[in-house]
Design a protein around this motif. Structure first.
Motif, PDB file in Angstrom:
ATOM      1  N   ASN A  82       0.856  -1.181   0.000  1.00  0.00           N
ATOM      2  CA  ASN A  82       0.000   0.000   0.000  1.00  0.00           C
ATOM      3  C   ASN A  82       0.890   1.228   0.000  1.00  0.00           C
ATOM      4  OD1 ASN A  82      -2.291   1.661   0.198  1.00  0.00           O
ATOM      5  ND2 ASN A  82      -2.140   1.714   2.419  1.00  0.00           N
ATOM      6  N   MET A  83       0.791   2.023  -1.070  1.00  0.00           N
ATOM      7  CA  MET A  83       1.636   3.200  -1.212  1.00  0.00           C
ATOM      8  C   MET A  83       0.816   4.355  -1.763  1.00  0.00           C
ATOM      9  SD  MET A  83       4.649   2.088  -0.191  1.00  0.00           S
ATOM     10  CE  MET A  83       5.928   3.187  -0.818  1.00  0.00           C
ATOM     11  N   PHE A 137      -6.208   2.978   4.172  1.00  0.00           N
ATOM     12  CA  PHE A 137      -5.035   2.540   4.939  1.00  0.00           C
ATOM     13  C   PHE A 137      -5.479   1.679   6.123  1.00  0.00           C
ATOM     14  CE2 PHE A 137      -2.263   3.276   8.596  1.00  0.00           C
ATOM     15  CZ  PHE A 137      -0.982   3.092   8.096  1.00  0.00           C
ATOM     16  N   ARG A 192      -5.029  -2.528   6.709  1.00  0.00           N
ATOM     17  CA  ARG A 192      -4.440  -3.065   7.940  1.00  0.00           C
ATOM     18  C   ARG A 192      -5.390  -4.042   8.620  1.00  0.00           C
ATOM     19  NH1 ARG A 192      -0.793   0.409  11.953  1.00  0.00           N
ATOM     20  NH2 ARG A 192       1.034   0.608  10.622  1.00  0.00           N
ATOM     21  N   VAL A 219       1.580  -6.609   9.052  1.00  0.00           N
ATOM     22  CA  VAL A 219       2.015  -5.412   8.324  1.00  0.00           C
ATOM     23  C   VAL A 219       3.539  -5.387   8.354  1.00  0.00           C
ATOM     24  CG1 VAL A 219       1.935  -2.902   8.205  1.00  0.00           C
ATOM     25  CG2 VAL A 219      -0.079  -4.176   8.979  1.00  0.00           C
ATOM     26  N   VAL A 242       7.106  -3.637   7.459  1.00  0.00           N
ATOM     27  CA  VAL A 242       7.588  -2.267   7.271  1.00  0.00           C
ATOM     28  C   VAL A 242       9.087  -2.215   7.499  1.00  0.00           C
ATOM     29  CG1 VAL A 242       7.106  -1.660   9.671  1.00  0.00           C
ATOM     30  CG2 VAL A 242       7.151   0.143   7.946  1.00  0.00           C
ATOM     31  N   THR A 254      11.224   3.567   7.782  1.00  0.00           N
ATOM     32  CA  THR A 254       9.843   4.058   7.827  1.00  0.00           C
ATOM     33  C   THR A 254       9.329   4.092   9.264  1.00  0.00           C
ATOM     34  OG1 THR A 254       9.390   3.253   5.599  1.00  0.00           O
ATOM     35  CG2 THR A 254       7.492   3.617   7.008  1.00  0.00           C
ATOM     36  N   TYR A 300       5.831   4.927  13.845  1.00  0.00           N
ATOM     37  CA  TYR A 300       4.913   3.788  13.823  1.00  0.00           C
ATOM     38  C   TYR A 300       4.455   3.389  15.214  1.00  0.00           C
ATOM     39  CZ  TYR A 300       4.224   2.058   9.128  1.00  0.00           C
ATOM     40  OH  TYR A 300       3.768   1.887   7.860  1.00  0.00           O
ATOM     41  N   THR A 324       2.604  -4.749   3.074  1.00  0.00           N
ATOM     42  CA  THR A 324       3.765  -3.904   3.332  1.00  0.00           C
ATOM     43  C   THR A 324       3.413  -2.456   3.043  1.00  0.00           C
ATOM     44  OG1 THR A 324       6.086  -3.437   2.824  1.00  0.00           O
ATOM     45  CG2 THR A 324       4.735  -4.299   1.024  1.00  0.00           C
ATOM     46  N   GLU A 325       3.845  -1.575   3.927  1.00  0.00           N
ATOM     47  CA  GLU A 325       3.617  -0.147   3.775  1.00  0.00           C
ATOM     48  C   GLU A 325       4.917   0.591   3.474  1.00  0.00           C
ATOM     49  OE1 GLU A 325      -0.179  -0.194   6.873  1.00  0.00           O
ATOM     50  OE2 GLU A 325       1.735   0.634   7.535  1.00  0.00           O
TER      51      GLU A 325
END
Length: 257
Positions: free
Chosen positions: A44-45, A71, A75, A81, A83, A87, A93, A191-192
């Protein structure tokens, strides 16, 4: 290809006066049915019209309210998730939280109350006093290589994180990371980013789906693209699966062919 309230639908204007329900979003972004032992990695971008994945080092300035609803939906559908450490440091986070709107859906799918967070890091340069490690609803995983600093591994373990070795050297092998998570029952993977981590997944050819928000903004400058790192020999072709539009934002999903 599924469309919710598409730009070309003349009847969409009246319907888009209300927020999309979480059930509608969950149906639009549902994971495919998985065979026994299979897993699915989606990313997800968000990107501006001129290709920037960030502004001033963060994605929030180019995002929007509906993007954040999606978003949260992505999740809430995931088992885990994934990451990158950079990030985690830049975006501040926090642990994933239980969402009442998705509780019945997660229970029916055999999932726990919230997704686990899995942080990929070679250096283990993380602040293990943060709530992400000390007070998550589901224990946070730290994926690293066999050569990670032993004292940092011990500190992560003391903080309550589960350290997973997913590489023979200091770095994490992307394909092995995906496999290690799946082996723990975390098969619906999200993945974010950031861009460097997504680039590693693309190069390893383990990415199954890209959920990309196209923000109606321009930033210029030298911001990163959504995917960084070395280029692949042959570009990976994806097929469109879903397109939504709201307030000029396009919310798209592309899946592996």
């Amino acid at each position: 290809m599924r469309r919710l309230f598409p730009v070309t639908d003349q009847t969409s204007a009246a319907r888009s006066d209300r927020e999309w329900s979480f059930d509608e979003l969950a149906e639009a972004y549902a994971y495919p049915a998985l065979d026994a032992g299979a897993h699915w990695l989606r990313a997800n971008m968000v990107s501006t019209l001129d290709g920037a994945a960030q502004h001033d080092g963060r994605s929030q300035p180019i995002s929007g309210e509906t993007d954040m609803r999606i978003f949260g939906t992505l999740r809430a559908l995931a088992d885990v998730v994934v990451v990158g450490a950079e990030t985690v440091r830049q975006e501040g986070y926090r642990p994933a939280r239980a969402r009442e709107a998705f509780a019945a859906r997660r229970s029916a799918a055999g999932q726990g109350p919230a997704a686990a967070i899995a942080v990929i890091t070679a250096s283990m340069d993380l602040d293990f006093s943060l709530p992400l490690f000390t007070s998550p609803l589901v224990p946070t995983l730290v994926l690293t290589g066999a050569g990670a600093p032993a004292e940092r591994v011990a500190e992560a373990t003391r903080a309550g994180a589960e350290v997973v070795v997913a590489g023979d050297g200091s770095a994490v092998d992307p394909a092995r990371a995906v496999g290690e998570l799946a082996a723990r029952g975390l098969r619906r993977q999200l993945t974010e980013g950031g861009p460097r981590l997504l680039g590693q997944f693309v190069a390893a050819d383990v990415l199954d789906e890209l959920c990309l928000t196209i923000s109606p903004t321009m930033t210029a400058g030298g911001a990163q693209r959504i995917s960084g790192g070395p280029s692949v020999t042959v570009p990976h072709r994806l097929a469109p699966a879903c397109v939504l539009e709201e307030a000029g934002f396009l919310f798209t999903s592309y899946r592996r062919i």
